[in-house]
Design a protein around this motif. Sequence first.
Motif, PDB file in Angstrom:
ATOM      1  N   LYS A 114       0.872  -1.193   0.051  1.00 60.86           N
ATOM      2  CA  LYS A 114      -0.116   0.033  -0.038  1.00 60.86           C
ATOM      3  C   LYS A 114       0.709   0.962   0.002  1.00 60.86           C
ATOM      4  O   LYS A 114       0.352   2.542  -0.158  1.00 60.86           O
ATOM      5  N   ASP A 115       2.156   1.100   0.137  1.00 63.55           N
ATOM      6  CA  ASP A 115       2.964   2.337   0.246  1.00 63.55           C
ATOM      7  C   ASP A 115       3.826   2.836  -0.860  1.00 63.55           C
ATOM      8  O   ASP A 115       4.428   3.874  -0.835  1.00 63.55           O
ATOM      9  N   ARG A 160      -0.300   6.632  -4.399  1.00 61.29           N
ATOM     10  CA  ARG A 160      -0.468   8.137  -3.712  1.00 61.29           C
ATOM     11  C   ARG A 160      -0.900   9.109  -4.703  1.00 61.29           C
ATOM     12  O   ARG A 160      -0.323   9.608  -5.796  1.00 61.29           O
TER      13      ARG A 160
END
Length: 331
Positions: free
Chosen positions: A161-162, A167
């Motif tokens: 998820k990072d 983003r």
Amino acid sequence: MKPLRIGVLGAARIAPTALIAPARSMEGVEIAGVAARQPDRAAAFARRHRIAGVYPSYEALIADPAIDAVYNPLPNSLHGRWTIAALEAGKHVLCEKPFTANAQEAEAVAAVARRTGLIVMEAFHYRYHALVARALSIIASGELGDVRHIAATFRFHLPGKDDIRWRLPLGGGATMDAGCYAIHMVRTLAAAEPTVRTARAKLHSPGVDQLMQAELDFADGRTGTITAAMRGWPLFAIAARVEGTAGTLRIANFVMPQLWNRLTIETQAGRRKERAASHPSSYAAQLAAFLTAVRTGVPPITDASDAIANMRVIDACYAAAGLEPRAPFMN
């Protein structure tokens, strides 16, 4: 003739494959420096890849008169800002795809390139590989008859998820990362610009698509489809298809054709398979094209005007799916 001295903005994972490795085997190019947000990271990157120059900031690298050109593999929403900064400092720019956050920003970059007279090139490396040239020659030969439909798919699984590609402030989303390739391939094979009829997105998080599917129309009646995904089933797929009145062309792995590729042609005469040569790699061919453009002043295939057209389709896909186009990162 002195080599073209290229500086790298950021210690990006793509840089060794896309630029540093092909530069080592090419005359007339030197990777002269690197800058990163964290100077120690730039220093480690320089040691690992035997780069002489380490700069404390992006600004310092761009300002150095010893640097002739800049490679920009920064996050998507930073592409426009730092490409413009490099052009204003008198540097040619090879910018990773997607060119900018949106079409409006791409137009701003193009305006600066025109004013400065410098080369700016979007790094759609696959476009410079022999696979695409062969596909275009098959279409142009008339073997497929009149082309009616063109489709392109790029799917892969992005775990976790990072990753910055999830983003929103950094220009994340499947359409930006994978969809830009699928859209560019359809535009390339059509040799024309489409409009977006419909689009459907599946979200990973608010505003960030993990899947985008869009239906396209061309002014001459041809249609197209694109599928882009960074999660979901199938986990991996890279393919394009051209359907004509007399036959079909299927193209496997157009994104990384030097690893493996295949063209399958089906007509009334039968079915055959071809493969395009693996060498030079798409990245080596791209770097050679960039060097030629800088030396001659002749715009490359993937110039700013091509980038604007691609970003317009990306923006239109988001709009048709009820999402906002990406925005430049302002911090």
